[in-house]
Write a protein that holds these residues in place. Structure first.
Motif, PDB file in Angstrom:
ATOM      1  N   ALA A  27       0.837  -1.198   0.000  1.00  0.00           N
ATOM      2  CA  ALA A  27       0.000   0.000   0.000  1.00  0.00           C
ATOM      3  C   ALA A  27       0.877   1.255   0.000  1.00  0.00           C
ATOM      4  O   ALA A  27       1.964   1.245   0.569  1.00  0.00           O
ATOM      5  N   PRO A  28       0.399   2.341  -0.621  1.00  0.00           N
ATOM      6  CA  PRO A  28      -0.903   2.511  -1.289  1.00  0.00           C
ATOM      7  C   PRO A  28      -0.789   2.401  -2.801  1.00  0.00           C
ATOM      8  O   PRO A  28      -1.034   3.380  -3.518  1.00  0.00           O
ATOM      9  N   GLU A 121      -7.981   0.914   8.930  1.00  0.00           N
ATOM     10  CA  GLU A 121      -6.776   1.620   8.490  1.00  0.00           C
ATOM     11  C   GLU A 121      -6.100   0.874   7.336  1.00  0.00           C
ATOM     12  O   GLU A 121      -5.648   1.492   6.362  1.00  0.00           O
ATOM     13  N   TRP A 125      -5.406   2.354   3.548  1.00  0.00           N
ATOM     14  CA  TRP A 125      -4.080   2.411   2.932  1.00  0.00           C
ATOM     15  C   TRP A 125      -4.040   1.610   1.640  1.00  0.00           C
ATOM     16  O   TRP A 125      -3.460   2.038   0.636  1.00  0.00           O
ATOM     17  N   GLY A 128      -6.085   3.369  -1.136  1.00  0.00           N
ATOM     18  CA  GLY A 128      -5.548   4.690  -1.467  1.00  0.00           C
ATOM     19  C   GLY A 128      -6.583   5.641  -2.026  1.00  0.00           C
ATOM     20  O   GLY A 128      -6.291   6.442  -2.925  1.00  0.00           O
TER      21      GLY A 128
END
Length: 231
Positions: A27-28, A121, A125, A128
């Motif tokens: 990520a991202p 979270e 991430w 994006g």
């Protein structure tokens, strides 16, 4: 190629197979991770003769986010008519970006355990800011036909429990009392060897259709693509 381990077991010795760890982007960078996994499968199929395995015995194994990638890569293989693939093992896979199931809400503020806050979270991430599609979250796929045999396991107290059960895939194991990655957090707990042992039995069954011990396979050699990490 790498001699990847699972709880101290050398998978290449256990399976008599080529084991490859894919260094997918993190990520991202979506959709780069699933493209990396799909690209690795294509490359492996093309290089099967040089690597010495039967391209019809190409499998994938991943845990947590890596399990989600193994499943979304399988969807991509099907939709793009990519290389033949005989098996997928997804351990406690991360499948649903909605986070609306009962199990996704049961655990929070329990660090270092994977809980709701950490999962929200992680999805933020990973995507994006982009909208999820079936190649990001396989729970969004409307059609699961045409996929290879798939083995999924998950713990009863894992926040991914309900989304994994809702996948309706036939080879599903739910372990009573297990948390997300509890076999790594508590490797000496009584349940952990059972979880790992079931995976170790499922891998040769999936790749070869037979029980498999250490040493040379009794059928043409297979190849297992393994994610580099569980998250």
């Amino acid at each position: 190629m790498a001699g990847e381990h699972l709880q101290g077991v050398k998978l290449w010795e256990k399976l008599g197979a080529v084991v490859v760890s894919v260094d997918y982007r993190l990520a991202p960078e979506y959709p780069a991770p699933v493209r990396d996994c799909y690209g690795a499968l294509v490359w492996l199929a093309e290089q099967s003769k040089a690597l010495g395995f039967d391209p019809a015995r190409l499998g994938a194994y991943g845990g947590s986010a890596g399990g989600g990638l193994a499943l979304t890569a399988a969807l991509r293989v099907r939709d793009l008519e990519g290389p033949e693939r005989c098996f997928v093992l997804a351990a406690s896979p991360m499948l649903d970006d909605h986070n609306e199931t009962a199990s996704s809400r049961e655990l929070d503020n329990l660090r270092p355990i994977r809980d709701r806050t950490k999962n929200l979270e992680a999805w933020s991430w990973y995507l994006g800011g982009q909208e999820a599609d079936p190649y990001a979250a396989s729970s969004r796929a409307q059609d699961l036909s045409g996929l290879p045999p798939i083995f999924i396991d998950v713990g009863e107290l894992d926040l991914f429990r309900d989304e994994d059960v809702a996948s309706t895939l036939p080879k599903l194991h739910v372990y009573p009392g297990a948390l997300h990655a509890s076999e790594h957090l508590a490797p000496t707990a009584g349940l952990s060897p059972r979880m790992v042992g079931t995976r170790l039995k499922s891998l040769p069954r999936g790749l070869y259709g037979v029980e498999q011990g250490a040493g040379a396979p009794v059928v043409p050699r297979g190849c297992l693509l393994k994610g580099r990490r569980a998250t």
